[in-house]
Design an enzyme around this catalytic site. Sequence first.
Site, PDB file in Angstrom:
ATOM      1  CE  LYS A   1     -24.328  17.738 -72.567  1.00  0.00           C
ATOM      2  NZ  LYS A   1     -25.291  16.849 -72.015  1.00  0.00           N
TER       3      LYS A   1
ATOM      4  CB  ILE B   1     -15.623  18.653 -67.664  1.00  0.00           C
ATOM      5  CG1 ILE B   1     -15.403  19.486 -66.413  1.00  0.00           C
ATOM      6  CG2 ILE B   1     -14.968  17.288 -67.524  1.00  0.00           C
ATOM      7  CD1 ILE B   1     -16.065  18.911 -65.169  1.00  0.00           C
ATOM      8  CB  CYS B   2     -18.678  21.620 -71.241  1.00  0.00           C
ATOM      9  SG  CYS B   2     -19.726  23.023 -71.637  1.00  0.00           S
ATOM     10  CG  LEU B   3     -17.342  22.777 -65.456  1.00  0.00           C
ATOM     11  CD1 LEU B   3     -16.262  23.082 -64.440  1.00  0.00           C
ATOM     12  CD2 LEU B   3     -18.372  21.850 -64.864  1.00  0.00           C
TER      13      LEU B   3
END
Length: 164
Positions: free
Chosen positions: A108, A115-117
Amino acid sequence: MVDDSTRKTLSNIPLLQIRAGPREKDVWVQRLKEEYQALIKYVENNKQSGSDWFRLESNKEGTKWFGKCWYMHNLLKYEFDVEFDIPVTYPTTAPEIALPELDGKTAKMYRGGKICLTDHFKPLWARNVPKFGIAHAMALGLAPWLAVEIPDLIEKGIITYKEK
């Protein structure tokens, strides 16, 4: 989609009004003032509720942000560097928050420790331009990411506690 605790946190962060990014030099200064006021309020609220979890500062122009964030797990404090740039298309485009030392340690996350948002945060951000700012990105982006990912990384032994 947003739980009661998050809704309460959000309601205590001032909404921003000025729609300006780094390219609009004159108006950007006013937007930056709003950003700082919202961040200060958010940090004050966190301290009062006993959930203080980050420190941020920026370069003089307010385009590069850096600091520390931490996550408490089993009474141990795990601390990480946090950084992000304000996109030139801000506030239409949300900042991409990075934790460089965790780069490659979780699926992620994108290259560079971003960071994966995408799934949850970005649609919410898009619906709230220009009202959301950096404090909202921390509350709705980084905080839930840390709450999900850090315990998982600890349990898998990917990150370990470092004594100070």
